[in-house]
Design a protein around this motif. Structure first.
Motif, short mmCIF file in Angstrom:
data_model
loop_
_atom_site.label_atom_id
_atom_site.label_comp_id
_atom_site.label_asym_id
_atom_site.label_seq_id
_atom_site.Cartn_x
_atom_site.Cartn_y
_atom_site.Cartn_z
N GLN A 1 22.90 16.17 -8.83
CA GLN A 1 21.54 15.93 -8.34
C GLN A 1 20.99 14.89 -9.30
O GLN A 1 20.93 15.13 -10.52
CB GLN A 1 20.70 17.19 -8.41
N LEU A 2 20.62 13.72 -8.79
CA LEU A 2 20.15 12.64 -9.64
C LEU A 2 18.80 12.13 -9.18
O LEU A 2 18.51 12.11 -7.98
CB LEU A 2 21.15 11.48 -9.63
N GLU A 3 18.01 11.71 -10.15
CA GLU A 3 16.71 11.12 -9.87
C GLU A 3 16.53 9.93 -10.82
O GLU A 3 16.93 9.99 -11.98
CB GLU A 3 15.61 12.15 -10.12
N LEU A 4 15.96 8.87 -10.31
CA LEU A 4 15.59 7.71 -11.12
C LEU A 4 14.07 7.66 -11.16
O LEU A 4 13.42 7.48 -10.13
CB LEU A 4 16.15 6.42 -10.53
N VAL A 5 13.50 7.83 -12.35
CA VAL A 5 12.05 7.76 -12.53
C VAL A 5 11.72 6.40 -13.13
O VAL A 5 12.21 6.05 -14.21
CB VAL A 5 11.54 8.88 -13.45
N VAL A 6 10.91 5.64 -12.41
CA VAL A 6 10.52 4.30 -12.84
C VAL A 6 9.03 4.33 -13.19
O VAL A 6 8.21 4.81 -12.40
CB VAL A 6 10.81 3.27 -11.73
N HIS A 7 8.73 3.83 -14.39
CA HIS A 7 7.33 3.73 -14.81
C HIS A 7 7.19 2.56 -15.77
O HIS A 7 8.18 1.96 -16.20
CB HIS A 7 6.83 5.05 -15.44
N GLY A 8 5.94 2.21 -16.07
CA GLY A 8 5.70 1.09 -16.97
C GLY A 8 6.35 -0.19 -16.45
O GLY A 8 6.38 -0.46 -15.25
N ALA A 9 6.92 -0.95 -17.37
CA ALA A 9 7.53 -2.24 -17.02
C ALA A 9 8.73 -2.09 -16.08
O ALA A 9 9.13 -3.04 -15.42
CB ALA A 9 7.95 -2.98 -18.29
N GLY A 10 9.27 -0.89 -15.99
CA GLY A 10 10.41 -0.65 -15.10
C GLY A 10 10.09 -0.89 -13.63
O GLY A 10 11.01 -1.03 -12.81
N ASN B 1 0.72 6.34 -11.73
CA ASN B 1 -0.13 5.86 -12.83
C ASN B 1 0.16 4.39 -13.11
O ASN B 1 -0.76 3.60 -13.30
CB ASN B 1 0.10 6.67 -14.11
N THR B 2 1.44 4.04 -13.14
CA THR B 2 1.82 2.65 -13.38
C THR B 2 1.24 1.75 -12.30
O THR B 2 0.72 0.67 -12.59
CB THR B 2 3.36 2.50 -13.43
N MET B 3 1.31 2.20 -11.07
CA MET B 3 0.80 1.41 -9.96
C MET B 3 -0.70 1.15 -10.11
O MET B 3 -1.16 0.03 -9.93
CB MET B 3 1.11 2.09 -8.63
N ARG B 4 -1.44 2.21 -10.48
CA ARG B 4 -2.89 2.05 -10.68
C ARG B 4 -3.19 1.12 -11.85
O ARG B 4 -4.00 0.20 -11.74
CB ARG B 4 -3.54 3.42 -10.94
N GLU B 5 -2.51 1.35 -12.97
CA GLU B 5 -2.76 0.54 -14.18
C GLU B 5 -2.43 -0.93 -13.97
O GLU B 5 -3.10 -1.80 -14.50
CB GLU B 5 -1.96 1.10 -15.35
N ARG B 6 -1.38 -1.20 -13.20
CA ARG B 6 -0.94 -2.58 -12.98
C ARG B 6 -1.44 -3.16 -11.67
O ARG B 6 -1.04 -4.26 -11.28
CB ARG B 6 0.59 -2.64 -13.06
N LYS B 7 -2.26 -2.39 -10.97
CA LYS B 7 -2.83 -2.80 -9.68
C LYS B 7 -1.73 -3.25 -8.70
O LYS B 7 -1.80 -4.33 -8.10
CB LYS B 7 -3.87 -3.90 -9.90
N ILE B 8 -0.74 -2.38 -8.54
CA ILE B 8 0.38 -2.63 -7.64
C ILE B 8 0.21 -1.72 -6.42
O ILE B 8 -0.08 -0.53 -6.56
CB ILE B 8 1.72 -2.31 -8.35
N THR B 9 0.39 -2.28 -5.23
CA THR B 9 0.29 -1.48 -4.01
C THR B 9 1.69 -1.14 -3.51
O THR B 9 2.68 -1.78 -3.88
CB THR B 9 -0.45 -2.26 -2.91
N LYS B 10 1.75 -0.14 -2.65
CA LYS B 10 3.03 0.26 -2.06
C LYS B 10 3.63 -0.89 -1.25
O LYS B 10 4.85 -0.96 -1.10
CB LYS B 10 2.86 1.51 -1.19
N ASP B 11 2.80 -1.77 -0.73
CA ASP B 11 3.28 -2.91 0.05
C ASP B 11 4.14 -3.86 -0.79
O ASP B 11 4.95 -4.61 -0.24
CB ASP B 11 2.11 -3.69 0.65
N GLU B 12 3.96 -3.85 -2.11
CA GLU B 12 4.73 -4.73 -2.99
C GLU B 12 6.08 -4.13 -3.38
O GLU B 12 6.92 -4.81 -3.96
CB GLU B 12 3.93 -5.00 -4.29
N LEU B 13 6.27 -2.85 -3.03
CA LEU B 13 7.47 -2.13 -3.44
C LEU B 13 8.37 -1.83 -2.25
O LEU B 13 7.96 -1.95 -1.10
CB LEU B 13 7.06 -0.82 -4.12
N PHE B 14 9.60 -1.44 -2.54
CA PHE B 14 10.52 -1.08 -1.47
C PHE B 14 9.90 0.03 -0.62
O PHE B 14 9.28 0.96 -1.15
CB PHE B 14 11.85 -0.58 -2.05
#
Length: 151
Positions: free
Chosen positions: A74-83, A112-125
């Motif tokens: 069972q694997l999970e990739l957690v991406v935060h910050g600059a990742g 949290n990263t999305m809010r802090e960096r003002k990134i929307t879901k539209d910019e991500l996969f």
């Protein structure tokens, strides 16, 4: 009396050292046996350097390909910050990341990263999952017995 105790203690330690030392024949060593029915690991990615991103994705694929772990992971990739760079549409990692997901890896993006960096879901996969905080996810998984890997 004190000298006698020291001598006895030294003798006991000396007698147990040979049994504590592990001798392994390199010709017959094959790595650890995967005796459990399930192994759970969460990979942490908080770095935007291309070599670090590629290395992390490759490490996950290597775990999936390990014949000892087939059907037990069972694997999970957690991406935060600059990742977050790894999950951006223009990153060039979409095919690799999607392949990992198709093999059962949960792809978790930190809100949290999305809010802090003002990134929307539209910019991500479009196929990502989201967690309130990457650190929170790592804390919970760690306390639940998951191995935390930070390449």
């Amino acid at each position: 009396m004190k000298t006698l105790k020291i001598l006895l203690l030294t003798a006991c330690i000396g007698a147990t050292l040979p049994t504590m030392a592990q001798t392994t024949n390199p010709a017959t060593f094959h790595g650890a046996d995967a005796t459990k029915s399930t192994y759970r690991a969460v990979y942490q990615l908080d770095n935007e350097e291309p070599d670090r991103i590629k290395g992390t994705l490759r490490n996950i694929q290597n775990a999936i390909n390990d014949p000892r772990l087939k059907g037990k992971l069972q694997l999970e990739l957690v991406v935060h910050g600059a990742g977050v760079a790894a999950f951006k549409k223009e990153s060039g990692y979409e095919e690799t990341v999607k392949k990992l997901q198709d093999q059962g890896v949960v792809l978790a993006m930190c809100e949290n990263t999305m809010r802090e960096r003002k990134i929307t879901k539209d910019e991500l996969f479009p196929f990502l999952s989201y967690v309130p905080s990457g650190n929170g996810e790592l804390i919970i998984r760690g306390q639940d017995g998951w191995t935390i890997i930070h390449p």
